[in-house]
Design a protein around this motif. Structure first.
Motif, PDB file in Angstrom:
ATOM      1  N   GLN A  49    -114.299  23.802 -16.927  1.00 30.64           N
ATOM      2  CA  GLN A  49    -115.544  23.466 -17.833  1.00 30.64           C
ATOM      3  C   GLN A  49    -116.166  24.747 -18.565  1.00 30.64           C
ATOM      4  OE1 GLN A  49    -119.351  22.279 -15.640  1.00 30.64           O
ATOM      5  NE2 GLN A  49    -118.238  20.831 -14.490  1.00 30.64           N
ATOM      6  N   LYS A  50    -117.011  24.547 -19.708  1.00 34.46           N
ATOM      7  CA  LYS A  50    -117.130  24.877 -20.759  1.00 34.46           C
ATOM      8  C   LYS A  50    -117.102  26.738 -19.838  1.00 34.46           C
ATOM      9  CE  LYS A  50    -118.545  22.123 -24.170  1.00 34.46           C
ATOM     10  NZ  LYS A  50    -120.180  22.658 -25.745  1.00 34.46           N
ATOM     11  N   VAL A  51    -117.417  27.685 -21.123  1.00 31.13           N
ATOM     12  CA  VAL A  51    -117.959  28.793 -20.317  1.00 31.13           C
ATOM     13  C   VAL A  51    -119.341  28.845 -20.918  1.00 31.13           C
ATOM     14  CG1 VAL A  51    -117.866  31.118 -21.529  1.00 31.13           C
ATOM     15  CG2 VAL A  51    -115.733  29.791 -20.852  1.00 31.13           C
ATOM     16  N   GLU A  52    -120.486  28.934 -20.185  1.00 29.97           N
ATOM     17  CA  GLU A  52    -121.750  29.202 -20.053  1.00 29.97           C
ATOM     18  C   GLU A  52    -122.597  30.456 -20.461  1.00 29.97           C
ATOM     19  OE1 GLU A  52    -122.887  24.428 -18.092  1.00 29.97           O
ATOM     20  OE2 GLU A  52    -121.937  26.610 -17.095  1.00 29.97           O
ATOM     21  N   PHE A  53    -123.303  30.320 -21.492  1.00 33.03           N
ATOM     22  CA  PHE A  53    -123.933  31.727 -21.506  1.00 33.03           C
ATOM     23  C   PHE A  53    -125.093  31.806 -20.518  1.00 33.03           C
ATOM     24  CE2 PHE A  53    -126.484  34.698 -23.061  1.00 33.03           C
ATOM     25  CZ  PHE A  53    -127.935  34.503 -23.634  1.00 33.03           C
ATOM     26  N   LEU A  54    -124.993  32.767 -19.585  1.00 30.83           N
ATOM     27  CA  LEU A  54    -126.351  33.010 -19.073  1.00 30.83           C
ATOM     28  C   LEU A  54    -127.460  33.929 -18.951  1.00 30.83           C
ATOM     29  CD1 LEU A  54    -124.692  33.487 -15.633  1.00 30.83           C
ATOM     30  CD2 LEU A  54    -125.733  31.329 -16.668  1.00 30.83           C
ATOM     31  N   VAL A  55    -127.184  35.180 -19.637  1.00 30.54           N
ATOM     32  CA  VAL A  55    -128.024  35.720 -19.989  1.00 30.54           C
ATOM     33  C   VAL A  55    -128.351  36.782 -21.332  1.00 30.54           C
ATOM     34  CG1 VAL A  55    -127.558  37.421 -17.879  1.00 30.54           C
ATOM     35  CG2 VAL A  55    -130.435  37.097 -19.304  1.00 30.54           C
ATOM     36  N   SER A  56    -128.729  37.547 -22.107  1.00 28.36           N
ATOM     37  CA  SER A  56    -128.567  38.719 -22.869  1.00 28.36           C
ATOM     38  C   SER A  56    -130.111  39.452 -22.311  1.00 28.36           C
ATOM     39  CB  SER A  56    -128.234  37.849 -24.054  1.00 28.36           C
ATOM     40  OG  SER A  56    -129.191  37.877 -25.010  1.00 28.36           O
ATOM     41  N   PHE A  57    -129.012  40.622 -22.603  1.00 28.42           N
ATOM     42  CA  PHE A  57    -129.968  41.878 -21.910  1.00 28.42           C
ATOM     43  C   PHE A  57    -130.253  43.705 -23.054  1.00 28.42           C
ATOM     44  CE2 PHE A  57    -132.121  43.708 -18.492  1.00 28.42           C
ATOM     45  CZ  PHE A  57    -131.461  45.600 -17.971  1.00 28.42           C
ATOM     46  N   TYR A  58    -130.774  43.710 -23.257  1.00 31.70           N
ATOM     47  CA  TYR A  58    -131.186  44.960 -24.444  1.00 31.70           C
ATOM     48  C   TYR A  58    -132.114  45.783 -23.996  1.00 31.70           C
ATOM     49  CZ  TYR A  58    -131.794  47.690 -28.649  1.00 31.70           C
ATOM     50  OH  TYR A  58    -132.313  48.611 -29.501  1.00 31.70           O
ATOM     51  N   ASN A  59    -132.198  46.811 -24.502  1.00 31.84           N
ATOM     52  CA  ASN A  59    -133.009  47.967 -23.924  1.00 31.84           C
ATOM     53  C   ASN A  59    -133.602  47.775 -22.900  1.00 31.84           C
ATOM     54  OD1 ASN A  59    -134.916  49.982 -24.910  1.00 31.84           O
ATOM     55  ND2 ASN A  59    -136.159  48.488 -25.464  1.00 31.84           N
ATOM     56  N   ASN A  60    -133.587  47.399 -21.448  1.00 30.12           N
ATOM     57  CA  ASN A  60    -134.115  47.128 -20.314  1.00 30.12           C
ATOM     58  C   ASN A  60    -134.814  46.580 -19.812  1.00 30.12           C
ATOM     59  OD1 ASN A  60    -132.784  49.576 -18.506  1.00 30.12           O
ATOM     60  ND2 ASN A  60    -133.862  50.730 -19.124  1.00 30.12           N
ATOM     61  N   GLU A  61    -134.220  44.996 -21.173  1.00 37.39           N
ATOM     62  CA  GLU A  61    -134.962  43.472 -20.766  1.00 37.39           C
ATOM     63  C   GLU A  61    -134.691  42.852 -21.392  1.00 37.39           C
ATOM     64  OE1 GLU A  61    -138.619  44.743 -22.038  1.00 37.39           O
ATOM     65  OE2 GLU A  61    -138.356  43.897 -24.768  1.00 37.39           O
ATOM     66  N   ILE A  62    -134.731  41.702 -19.988  1.00 36.96           N
ATOM     67  CA  ILE A  62    -134.361  39.963 -20.652  1.00 36.96           C
ATOM     68  C   ILE A  62    -134.289  39.958 -22.445  1.00 36.96           C
ATOM     69  CG2 ILE A  62    -133.941  37.341 -20.251  1.00 36.96           C
ATOM     70  CD1 ILE A  62    -133.649  38.469 -17.470  1.00 36.96           C
ATOM     71  N   SER A  63    -133.408  39.742 -23.251  1.00 35.50           N
ATOM     72  CA  SER A  63    -132.808  38.996 -24.638  1.00 35.50           C
ATOM     73  C   SER A  63    -133.374  37.643 -24.971  1.00 35.50           C
ATOM     74  CB  SER A  63    -132.903  40.028 -25.545  1.00 35.50           C
ATOM     75  OG  SER A  63    -132.617  39.439 -26.964  1.00 35.50           O
ATOM     76  N   GLU A  64    -132.756  37.229 -24.216  1.00 34.42           N
ATOM     77  CA  GLU A  64    -132.735  35.661 -24.101  1.00 34.42           C
ATOM     78  C   GLU A  64    -131.594  35.028 -22.952  1.00 34.42           C
ATOM     79  OE1 GLU A  64    -130.563  33.860 -27.404  1.00 34.42           O
ATOM     80  OE2 GLU A  64    -131.155  31.798 -26.632  1.00 34.42           O
ATOM     81  N   LYS A  65    -132.314  33.707 -22.051  1.00 33.94           N
ATOM     82  CA  LYS A  65    -131.894  33.454 -20.965  1.00 33.94           C
ATOM     83  C   LYS A  65    -131.654  31.909 -21.222  1.00 33.94           C
ATOM     84  CE  LYS A  65    -135.982  33.268 -18.518  1.00 33.94           C
ATOM     85  NZ  LYS A  65    -137.086  33.587 -17.131  1.00 33.94           N
ATOM     86  N   SER A  66    -130.848  31.294 -20.898  1.00 33.94           N
ATOM     87  CA  SER A  66    -130.569  29.832 -20.098  1.00 33.94           C
ATOM     88  C   SER A  66    -131.516  29.759 -19.330  1.00 33.94           C
ATOM     89  CB  SER A  66    -128.859  29.622 -20.543  1.00 33.94           C
ATOM     90  OG  SER A  66    -128.484  29.942 -19.213  1.00 33.94           O
ATOM     91  N   GLU A  67    -131.426  27.822 -19.305  1.00 29.50           N
ATOM     92  CA  GLU A  67    -131.958  26.753 -18.679  1.00 29.50           C
ATOM     93  C   GLU A  67    -130.805  27.266 -17.476  1.00 29.50           C
ATOM     94  OE1 GLU A  67    -133.022  23.300 -21.234  1.00 29.50           O
ATOM     95  OE2 GLU A  67    -131.477  23.062 -19.887  1.00 29.50           O
ATOM     96  N   ILE A  68    -129.872  27.667 -16.864  1.00 29.00           N
ATOM     97  CA  ILE A  68    -128.814  27.289 -15.982  1.00 29.00           C
ATOM     98  C   ILE A  68    -130.406  28.819 -15.225  1.00 29.00           C
ATOM     99  CG2 ILE A  68    -126.937  28.341 -14.456  1.00 29.00           C
ATOM    100  CD1 ILE A  68    -125.512  27.489 -17.718  1.00 29.00           C
ATOM    101  N   PHE A  69    -130.143  29.939 -15.407  1.00 28.48           N
ATOM    102  CA  PHE A  69    -130.779  31.711 -15.769  1.00 28.48           C
ATOM    103  C   PHE A  69    -132.261  30.623 -14.514  1.00 28.48           C
ATOM    104  CE2 PHE A  69    -129.713  35.657 -15.291  1.00 28.48           C
ATOM    105  CZ  PHE A  69    -130.882  36.706 -15.295  1.00 28.48           C
ATOM    106  N   ASP A  70    -132.227  30.676 -13.600  1.00 26.83           N
ATOM    107  CA  ASP A  70    -133.639  30.166 -12.745  1.00 26.83           C
ATOM    108  C   ASP A  70    -133.755  31.471 -12.053  1.00 26.83           C
ATOM    109  OD1 ASP A  70    -132.094  27.818 -10.672  1.00 26.83           O
ATOM    110  OD2 ASP A  70    -132.107  29.595 -10.154  1.00 26.83           O
ATOM    111  N   ASP A  71    -135.179  31.215 -11.493  1.00 28.98           N
ATOM    112  CA  ASP A  71    -135.634  32.410 -10.845  1.00 28.98           C
ATOM    113  C   ASP A  71    -134.937  32.913  -9.683  1.00 28.98           C
ATOM    114  OD1 ASP A  71    -139.294  30.412 -10.540  1.00 28.98           O
ATOM    115  OD2 ASP A  71    -137.655  32.116 -12.408  1.00 28.98           O
ATOM    116  N   GLN A  72    -133.933  32.425  -9.008  1.00 28.98           N
ATOM    117  CA  GLN A  72    -132.579  32.675  -8.154  1.00 28.98           C
ATOM    118  C   GLN A  72    -131.535  33.746  -8.687  1.00 28.98           C
ATOM    119  OE1 GLN A  72    -132.488  31.904  -5.264  1.00 28.98           O
ATOM    120  NE2 GLN A  72    -134.471  30.862  -6.070  1.00 28.98           N
TER     121      GLN A  72
END
Lengths: 113, 115
Positions: free
Chosen positions: B41-64
């Protein structure tokens, strides 16, 4: 179609021939990048073309970008067996404080001797 | 050329177990990312991180899922209670800036198999 659809899905050519892969996308972009992935391995960056550029060259690679049609093409000239890999386009949008890539479905290129 | 390194290259775990995937980004980079690729399948974005915090996260990146930069060199992805569908190749990446105008440097990936 989804953001970043490559065409064809698979391409088989002989060494020395040129290989052309196409990519279409849906949203506005900051830039478009092409990556290569050998089977089961990591992603290797090939070339980046910005949204205000129309064509770019790097060695045997030529990339075009048509923002009006939201499409890009990757041409590999004089292909070699070592070019056998999957090729992905990825569109970059700047969101928040970091950029994010949206990958296409990929083209599997097979170059035979 | 500098490299992003990921360990382990392969991880096998039982469903419900916690896993931590480790990455060492390029030393002067400031932006860090996790992507994943389910087989075929495709390569999918999970999360980006900058300055010790999440910048953006996808729907895949849930509480788990969680990410952490525990020290000045490592960047980790934790999956708290793995599911079968978490089986994938996980890629870490980094960039010097987050302007969207530069390439991402990817590691060679961790193949996670959840049994």
């Amino acid at each position: 179609s989804q953001q970043g659809e490559e065409d064809p899905q698979a391409l088989s050519i002989q060494e020395g021939e040129n290989a052309t892969m196409n990519c279409s996308y849906k949203t506005s972009i900051n830039n478009l990048q092409w990556y290569r992935q050998n089977s089961g391995r990591g992603l290797v960056h090939l070339i980046l073309i910005r949204s205000n550029e129309r064509e770019k060259h790097s060695g045997r690679l030529r990339v075009t970008l048509d923002t009006s049609k939201k499409s890009s093409s990757l041409l590999i000239t004089a292909s070699r067996a070592a070019d056998t890999a999957s090729y992905f386009c990825a569109t970059a949008t700047h969101t928040g404080t970091a950029s994010k890539l949206t990958f296409g479905t990929g083209t599997r290129l097979q170059v035979t001797l | 050329e500098p490299e992003v390194t990921q360990t382990p290259s392969h991880q096998v775990t039982q469903m419900g177990q916690e896993v931590i995937l480790r990455c060492v980004p390029i030393s002067n980079h400031l932006y860090f990312y996790w992507y994943r690729q389910i087989l075929g399948q495709k390569v999918e974005f999970l999360v980006s991180f900058y300055n010790n915090e999440i910048s953006e996260k996808s729907e895949i990146f849930d509480d788990q899922f969680s990410v952490e930069r525990p020290d000045g060199s490592n960047f980790t992805l934790k999956i708290r209670s793995t599911k079968l569908e978490d089986s994938a190749m996980y890629f870490c990446a980094s960039t010097l800036s987050g302007t969207g105008g530069e390439k991402l440097f990817f590691g060679s990936g961790t193949q996670l198999s959840v049994l």
